[in-house]
Design a protein around this motif. Structure first.
Motif, PDB file in Angstrom:
ATOM      1  N   TYR A 193       0.821  -1.208   0.000  1.00 41.05           N
ATOM      2  CA  TYR A 193       0.000   0.000   0.000  1.00 41.05           C
ATOM      3  C   TYR A 193       0.860   1.266   0.000  1.00 41.05           C
ATOM      4  CZ  TYR A 193      -3.846  -3.168   0.957  1.00 41.05           C
ATOM      5  OH  TYR A 193      -4.771  -4.183   0.876  1.00 41.05           O
ATOM      6  N   ILE A 194       1.942   1.212  -0.740  1.00 37.57           N
ATOM      7  CA  ILE A 194       2.814   2.374  -0.894  1.00 37.57           C
ATOM      8  C   ILE A 194       2.553   2.981  -2.259  1.00 37.57           C
ATOM      9  CG2 ILE A 194       5.219   3.122  -1.127  1.00 37.57           C
ATOM     10  CD1 ILE A 194       5.901   1.028   1.035  1.00 37.57           C
ATOM     11  N   HIS A 195       2.023   4.201  -2.267  1.00 38.36           N
ATOM     12  CA  HIS A 195       1.603   4.834  -3.509  1.00 38.36           C
ATOM     13  C   HIS A 195       2.334   6.151  -3.789  1.00 38.36           C
ATOM     14  CE1 HIS A 195      -1.529   1.853  -3.463  1.00 38.36           C
ATOM     15  NE2 HIS A 195      -2.027   2.323  -2.325  1.00 38.36           N
ATOM     16  N   LYS A 196       3.253   6.527  -2.901  1.00 39.04           N
ATOM     17  CA  LYS A 196       4.037   7.739  -3.126  1.00 39.04           C
ATOM     18  C   LYS A 196       5.386   7.582  -2.433  1.00 39.04           C
ATOM     19  CE  LYS A 196       1.635  10.045   0.702  1.00 39.04           C
ATOM     20  NZ  LYS A 196       0.800  11.204   1.079  1.00 39.04           N
ATOM     21  N   PRO A 197       6.373   8.408  -2.793  1.00 35.32           N
ATOM     22  CA  PRO A 197       7.711   8.252  -2.202  1.00 35.32           C
ATOM     23  C   PRO A 197       7.661   8.309  -0.678  1.00 35.32           C
ATOM     24  CG  PRO A 197       7.797   9.770  -4.054  1.00 35.32           C
ATOM     25  CD  PRO A 197       6.343   9.492  -3.805  1.00 35.32           C
ATOM     26  N   CYS A 198       8.400   7.407  -0.045  1.00 37.54           N
ATOM     27  CA  CYS A 198       8.446   7.374   1.414  1.00 37.54           C
ATOM     28  C   CYS A 198       9.658   6.572   1.861  1.00 37.54           C
ATOM     29  CB  CYS A 198       7.167   6.766   1.989  1.00 37.54           C
ATOM     30  SG  CYS A 198       6.953   5.021   1.619  1.00 37.54           S
ATOM     31  N   VAL A 199       9.882   6.565   3.153  1.00 36.85           N
ATOM     32  CA  VAL A 199      10.946   5.784   3.766  1.00 36.85           C
ATOM     33  C   VAL A 199      10.298   4.884   4.806  1.00 36.85           C
ATOM     34  CG1 VAL A 199      12.993   5.886   5.231  1.00 36.85           C
ATOM     35  CG2 VAL A 199      12.724   7.524   3.379  1.00 36.85           C
ATOM     36  N   ALA A 200      10.714   3.611   4.844  1.00 38.38           N
ATOM     37  CA  ALA A 200      10.127   2.663   5.796  1.00 38.38           C
ATOM     38  C   ALA A 200      11.221   1.802   6.413  1.00 38.38           C
ATOM     39  CB  ALA A 200       9.079   1.786   5.113  1.00 38.38           C
ATOM     40  N   VAL A 201      10.978   1.376   7.642  1.00 36.88           N
ATOM     41  CA  VAL A 201      11.892   0.476   8.350  1.00 36.88           C
ATOM     42  C   VAL A 201      11.259  -0.906   8.420  1.00 36.88           C
ATOM     43  CG1 VAL A 201      12.789  -0.116  10.627  1.00 36.88           C
ATOM     44  CG2 VAL A 201      13.144   2.168   9.716  1.00 36.88           C
ATOM     45  N   PHE A 202      11.989  -1.904   7.941  1.00 33.84           N
ATOM     46  CA  PHE A 202      11.585  -3.303   8.044  1.00 33.84           C
ATOM     47  C   PHE A 202      12.435  -3.928   9.146  1.00 33.84           C
ATOM     48  CE2 PHE A 202      10.138  -1.951   3.992  1.00 33.84           C
ATOM     49  CZ  PHE A 202       9.008  -2.704   3.700  1.00 33.84           C
ATOM     50  N   LYS A 203      11.775  -4.599  10.085  1.00 36.70           N
ATOM     51  CA  LYS A 203      12.401  -4.904  11.363  1.00 36.70           C
ATOM     52  C   LYS A 203      13.065  -6.270  11.450  1.00 36.70           C
ATOM     53  CE  LYS A 203       9.186  -1.672  13.402  1.00 36.70           C
ATOM     54  NZ  LYS A 203       8.500  -1.220  14.617  1.00 36.70           N
ATOM     55  N   GLY A 204      13.253  -6.925  10.304  1.00 38.07           N
ATOM     56  CA  GLY A 204      13.962  -8.203  10.297  1.00 38.07           C
ATOM     57  C   GLY A 204      13.076  -9.397  10.519  1.00 38.07           C
ATOM     58  N   LEU A 205      11.748  -9.196  10.496  1.00 39.57           N
ATOM     59  CA  LEU A 205      10.805 -10.295  10.724  1.00 39.57           C
ATOM     60  C   LEU A 205       9.963 -10.586   9.490  1.00 39.57           C
ATOM     61  CD1 LEU A 205       9.632  -9.310  14.321  1.00 39.57           C
ATOM     62  CD2 LEU A 205      11.317 -11.052  13.684  1.00 39.57           C
ATOM     63  N   GLY A 206      10.443 -10.112   8.346  1.00 38.97           N
ATOM     64  CA  GLY A 206       9.724 -10.387   7.116  1.00 38.97           C
ATOM     65  C   GLY A 206       9.142  -9.134   6.495  1.00 38.97           C
ATOM     66  N   ILE A 207       8.455  -9.346   5.376  1.00 35.29           N
ATOM     67  CA  ILE A 207       8.002  -8.241   4.539  1.00 35.29           C
ATOM     68  C   ILE A 207       6.849  -7.456   5.170  1.00 35.29           C
ATOM     69  CG2 ILE A 207       6.392  -9.692   3.254  1.00 35.29           C
ATOM     70  CD1 ILE A 207       7.113  -8.072   0.760  1.00 35.29           C
ATOM     71  N   HIS A 208       6.092  -8.071   6.087  1.00 36.32           N
ATOM     72  CA  HIS A 208       4.889  -7.419   6.589  1.00 36.32           C
ATOM     73  C   HIS A 208       5.091  -6.677   7.908  1.00 36.32           C
ATOM     74  CE1 HIS A 208       2.538  -9.084   3.392  1.00 36.32           C
ATOM     75  NE2 HIS A 208       2.909 -10.314   3.703  1.00 36.32           N
ATOM     76  N   ASP A 209       6.249  -6.785   8.509  1.00 39.39           N
ATOM     77  CA  ASP A 209       6.496  -6.093   9.777  1.00 39.39           C
ATOM     78  C   ASP A 209       7.338  -4.852   9.495  1.00 39.39           C
ATOM     79  OD1 ASP A 209       6.600  -5.407  12.406  1.00 39.39           O
ATOM     80  OD2 ASP A 209       8.150  -6.854  12.946  1.00 39.39           O
ATOM     81  N   GLU A 250       7.339  -0.177   9.399  1.00 38.18           N
ATOM     82  CA  GLU A 250       6.749   1.086   9.835  1.00 38.18           C
ATOM     83  C   GLU A 250       7.220   2.181   8.891  1.00 38.18           C
ATOM     84  OE1 GLU A 250       6.315   3.870  13.854  1.00 38.18           O
ATOM     85  OE2 GLU A 250       7.720   2.184  13.838  1.00 38.18           O
ATOM     86  N   ILE A 251       6.320   3.066   8.513  1.00 42.19           N
ATOM     87  CA  ILE A 251       6.626   4.141   7.567  1.00 42.19           C
ATOM     88  C   ILE A 251       6.949   5.427   8.316  1.00 42.19           C
ATOM     89  CG2 ILE A 251       5.694   5.567   5.685  1.00 42.19           C
ATOM     90  CD1 ILE A 251       4.017   3.179   4.835  1.00 42.19           C
ATOM     91  N   HIS A 252       7.919   6.154   7.793  1.00 39.24           N
ATOM     92  CA  HIS A 252       8.311   7.444   8.386  1.00 39.24           C
ATOM     93  C   HIS A 252       7.402   8.552   7.868  1.00 39.24           C
ATOM     94  CE1 HIS A 252      10.953  11.172   8.194  1.00 39.24           C
ATOM     95  NE2 HIS A 252      10.832  10.925   9.473  1.00 39.24           N
ATOM     96  N   TYR A 253       6.807   9.323   8.806  1.00 37.08           N
ATOM     97  CA  TYR A 253       5.919  10.421   8.425  1.00 37.08           C
ATOM     98  C   TYR A 253       6.439  11.773   8.910  1.00 37.08           C
ATOM     99  CZ  TYR A 253       2.570   6.758   7.282  1.00 37.08           C
ATOM    100  OH  TYR A 253       1.960   5.667   6.719  1.00 37.08           O
ATOM    101  N   GLY A 254       7.663  11.808   9.399  1.00 35.10           N
ATOM    102  CA  GLY A 254       8.224  13.053   9.899  1.00 35.10           C
ATOM    103  C   GLY A 254       8.846  13.889   8.795  1.00 35.10           C
ATOM    104  N   LYS A 255       9.695  14.812   9.202  1.00 36.75           N
ATOM    105  CA  LYS A 255      10.355  15.688   8.242  1.00 36.75           C
ATOM    106  C   LYS A 255      11.280  14.882   7.334  1.00 36.75           C
ATOM    107  CE  LYS A 255      10.451  19.621  11.451  1.00 36.75           C
ATOM    108  NZ  LYS A 255      11.333  20.530  12.236  1.00 36.75           N
ATOM    109  N   ASP A 256      11.316  15.281   6.068  1.00 35.56           N
ATOM    110  CA  ASP A 256      12.175  14.587   5.099  1.00 35.56           C
ATOM    111  C   ASP A 256      13.588  15.160   5.161  1.00 35.56           C
ATOM    112  OD1 ASP A 256      12.996  12.894   3.104  1.00 35.56           O
ATOM    113  OD2 ASP A 256      12.219  14.126   1.471  1.00 35.56           O
ATOM    114  N   VAL A 257      14.190  15.060   6.341  1.00 37.36           N
ATOM    115  CA  VAL A 257      15.560  15.517   6.555  1.00 37.36           C
ATOM    116  C   VAL A 257      16.320  14.387   7.219  1.00 37.36           C
ATOM    117  CG1 VAL A 257      15.060  17.986   6.676  1.00 37.36           C
ATOM    118  CG2 VAL A 257      14.881  16.596   8.739  1.00 37.36           C
ATOM    119  N   LEU A 258      17.627  14.402   7.032  1.00 33.20           N
ATOM    120  CA  LEU A 258      18.444  13.278   7.434  1.00 33.20           C
ATOM    121  C   LEU A 258      18.326  12.965   8.925  1.00 33.20           C
ATOM    122  CD1 LEU A 258      20.147  11.659   5.459  1.00 33.20           C
ATOM    123  CD2 LEU A 258      22.172  12.781   6.361  1.00 33.20           C
TER     124      LEU A 258
END
Length: 787
Positions: free
Chosen positions: A408-424, A426-434
């Motif tokens: 369900y990713i339809h626009k540019p974003c950054v997400a963290v996958f926690k090492g438990l597979g493709i479904h676990d 979380e997407i980052h919704y904060g400022k797009d700064v390093l």
């Protein structure tokens, strides 16, 4: 076998339909605050502040002396600003409109000069990042170096420093982060950080104690001070070491930026080289060669087209096709060219995506085609996250459409996958700064929050779940997300945490009648509880604790008659008569629960739903909501009560009001009774030395009465008015108010005539300390001689 519920006493309190209100409907009775300020509903705090400043400069009564309505108009604008800049008030307004707010907000404003000269000194400076309570910790713990100016709007020295701070920020832009914190708007943050004077200039490095700058406030001195914290080494290469050093870096995945210096050519200055070493730390090593002394070495690099060259990781010294020759001496331009020329993040495809994510933690940048302008900066992420064992990659959603759609990713974003597979993940919704992305990645890996979708939404509710229904454009939603992560760590193994983006999953949110954001709901079997409280991990934990062990008794007419009207001698009840549709009632709920916990063991606390029991509330004389009453000790008139009419409906104000009705346990001491009963008596004493004019003393007074009841029978408690009995307090060595001291009696004499200071204003902490001291005394008493 029936499953054991985490909340055995919890039940469905109210249908969600009654608890959520359309934001547009909520604001229908008055002017929309967002329209009033001319901002969108997704505006950031900085955008709201800037919009208000522009209005303040034109609408202020000082600038409109002939307009009789100017004062009222500006009060309205000021109120809108005061509400929308505060995350908790903004959520209440979005949900309930003006009805959900206390009436006293926005009643005062400053002079026109304040808004012109003092309001948000650095708001318009691109090189200076204005930090507030919401993003401060993420910034200073990101791994970058931060030099922060803590200032106060009315401080003349702060204004004098401002031009220099701007020049300094431009000089160091990209080398370290230059920030500013307005301590007028962020008073609690500044106090937590120990800021006692303005301006205070502190440099922060992750994991280290901040260091305060005490030098001259001119640009050169500030630059020199800052540069000493860039500890990345700049290597001087020579014939015997150059190739070994370079190949060693290549083997570690690092490139080299080498400046070739000679009498005839240009060369990067030492300070510029040091800046670049810091800017490119973890990606490229920086070195230089003295070509006057090492001419054969420079010749081997075929230095013909420039004085500085980038050798990317994996390049060959024999083949110069991949080498980038740089013809500028400006650190920012050099950095820009280097970062563009470095290899891009590892490209992951659908074929190996699941296998890679099954065993390692990843930060993934989802792009659509060539990516965005920030993608070059993302190349630095691997360096910042290497110690956290987080790998960094990217996915092109134009090339792997099905993969992105499945997530369900339809626009540019950054997400963290926690090492438990493709479904676990979380997407980052904060400022797009390093720094914000790095902070998110580190927090997300430690936390237990999952992005929910229809496939993994906890519809069966076999386990307790906290689900946050939110919209990415909603600032209070974004502020709540890091607090959810903190709470998930505290409750690991007891409850699962998930977030649902209602802009993507509209039908699922509609199923649960979600119409205001954020709406945070706890599902536990058939029980559904909506969270109403502060946007903080502590608030969430308190709420869940209250579900497990409710502090507020839910009363109906029968139980009210039995327990409140029929209360026993010496029993007190505080009761909130409310209606679910009432905005101020909903705003009061978390404070009422918090007050109940603070009053535990002192006063019983209940609530009556006047929508469900309308006739009963009318019989009790309840005409408006919320109606807060304290039913006092039993008397011939059983329904004797006090009504709360105070402005403030926070837990501490309500608690102080309730405790004021209880009979005192502590006693007032005079100089004579202090000498005869405390210093020469045979009891243990805890004393509160105070002054009537002292604000903290007034705040502590009800807490001391709680302490007195906790210690009753074991320790006597007393209060000494140091304004009325100045010499007594002076002889006791009292230098500040309030001061709490323990005086212990040991057999034939007072153990210590000066008493022991207890440095706390929490009744439970003081009581535990006193009991520990008394236990210690009893263990060390000399046994009596039977002869």
């Amino acid at each position: 076998m029936m499953e054991r519920s985490l909340f055995p006493t919890a039940r469905l309190l109210l249908p969600l339909l009654l608890l959520v209100v359309l934001p547009s409907d909520a604001g229908a009775e008055g002017v929309d605050y967002y329209e009033l300020l001319g901002v969108s509903r997704e505006a950031t705090t900085r955008e709201i502040r800037r919009a208000f400043k522009q209005l303040a400069l034109t609408m202020h009564p000082d600038k409109n002396p002939g307009d009789s309505e100017a004062h009222d108009k500006f009060l309205q604008v000021n109120r809108a600003y005061e509400v929308l800049k505060d995350e908790d008030l903004r959520k209440k307004y979005d949900k309930y409109g003006e009805k959900g707010l206390d009436e006293q907000q926005g009643g005062r404003y400053e002079s026109w000069n304040y808004y012109r000269y003092d309001f948000g000194i650095y708001d318009d400076d691109l090189e200076i990042i204005t930090l507030d309570s919401g993003d401060f910790e993420a910034a200073v713990n990101s791994g970058e170096i931060w030099f922060i100016n803590f200032y106060f709007p009315r401080c003349s020295h702060c204004h004098q420093l401002a031009p220099t701070w701007r020049e300094f920020a431009k000089e160091m832009d990209g080398v370290i982060r230059i920030g500013a914190v307005n301590c007028g708007d962020n008073n609690h943050l500044c106090r937590r950080k120990g800021i006692k004077s303005y301006p205070s200039l502190l440099i922060y490095r992750a994991g280290e104690t901040p260091e305060k700058y005490n030098g001259d406030r001119d640009k050169d001195d500030l630059v020199r001070f800052s540069m000493q914290f860039i500890t990345t080494s700049v290597t001087q290469l020579w014939q015997g070491s150059a190739f070994t050093e370079i190949e060693s870096a290549f083997a570690s995945g690092l490139g080299w930026l080498i400046s070739f210096c000679s009498d005839t050519g240009d060369c990067l200055e030492p300070r510029t080289r040091q800046k670049l070493a810091g800017m490119l730390d973890g990606l490229v090593k920086v070195g230089w060669i003295d070509c006057t002394a090492e001419q054969p070495l420079c010749d081997s690099f075929q230095v013909t087209s420039g004085s500085t060259a980038l050798f990317p990781p994996g390049s060959s010294l024999d083949k110069h096709g991949s080498v980038l020759w740089i013809n500028t001496l400006d650190s920012k331009e050099v950095y820009s060219q280097v970062i563009k020329h470095l290899p891009d993040l590892e490209l992951l495809s659908a074929d190996g995506f699941q296998a890679k994510l099954a065993h390692h933690r990843w930060l993934i940048s989802f792009t659509f085609g060539e990516g965005n302008a920030a993608s070059n900066e993302y190349k630095k992420l691997q360096a910042f996250l290497r110690n956290d064992h987080i790998q960094v990659g990217r996915v092109d959603c134009l090339a792997d459409v099905e993969l992105c759609h499945s997530l369900y990713i339809h626009k540019p974003c950054v997400a963290v996958f926690k090492g438990l597979g493709i479904h676990d993940f979380e997407i980052h919704y904060g400022k797009d700064v390093l720094y914000n992305i790095v902070g998110f990645a580190k927090d997300s890996i430690r936390a237990h929050v999952t992005a929910l979708r229809p496939e993994n939404f906890p519809s069966d509710r076999k386990e307790p779940w906290l689900v946050d229904f939110f919209a990415p454009w909603c600032p209070p939603c974004r502020a709540l997300l890091p607090e959810l992560r903190k709470a998930s760590i505290q409750l690991a193994g007891q409850m699962k945490f998930g977030t649902l983006d209602c802009t993507v999953h509209q039908s699922l949110c509609s199923t649960y009648k979600i119409q205001a954001y954020p709406t945070t709901v706890i599902f536990n079997g058939s029980s559904v509880h909506e969270y109403e409280g502060h946007h903080s991990a502590d608030g969430i934990l308190e709420f869940i604790q209250d579900l497990v062990n409710p502090s507020v008794v839910v009363l109906d007419p029968s139980s009210f008659t039995e327990r409140v009207t029929g209360r026993s001698v010496g029993q007190f009840w505080a009761v909130d008569f409310y209606a679910p549709w009432c905005g101020p009632c909903q705003a009061l709920k978390p404070e009422w629960r918090r007050m109940a916990r603070l009053l535990s063991g002192q006063i019983l606390v209940g609530s009556v739903d006047c929508q469900s029991f309308h006739s009963f509330c009318q019989q009790q004389g309840v005409r408006a909501y919320p109606e807060i009453r304290l039913y006092q000790k039993k008397s011939p008139k059983q329904d004797r009560y006090m009504t709360y009419n105070g402005w403030n409906r926070d837990a501490h104000s309500l608690r102080a009001w309730a405790l004021s009705a209880l009979p005192r346990v502590s006693v007032d001491l005079t100089p004579d009774t202090f000498r005869s009963q405390v210093l020469s008596g045979k009891d243990h004493w805890v004393l509160d030395f105070y002054a009537p004019w002292c604000g903290p003393c007034q705040h502590f007074a009800p807490e001391f009465e709680v302490l007195a009841r906790m210690l009753k029978g074991d320790v006597r408690t007393g209060k000494v008015d140091c304004q009325a009995h100045y010499h007594t307090c002076q002889s006791a060595g009292i230098t500040s108010y309030p001061t709490v001291r323990l005086y212990t009696y040991r057999g034939s004499k007072m153990f210590d005539h000066s008493g022991e200071i207890i440095n706390s204003r929490d009744a439970s902490v003081i009581a535990n300390t006193v009991r520990q001291r008394l236990q210690h005394l009893s263990l060390h008493k000399k046994p009596k001689d039977e002869l």
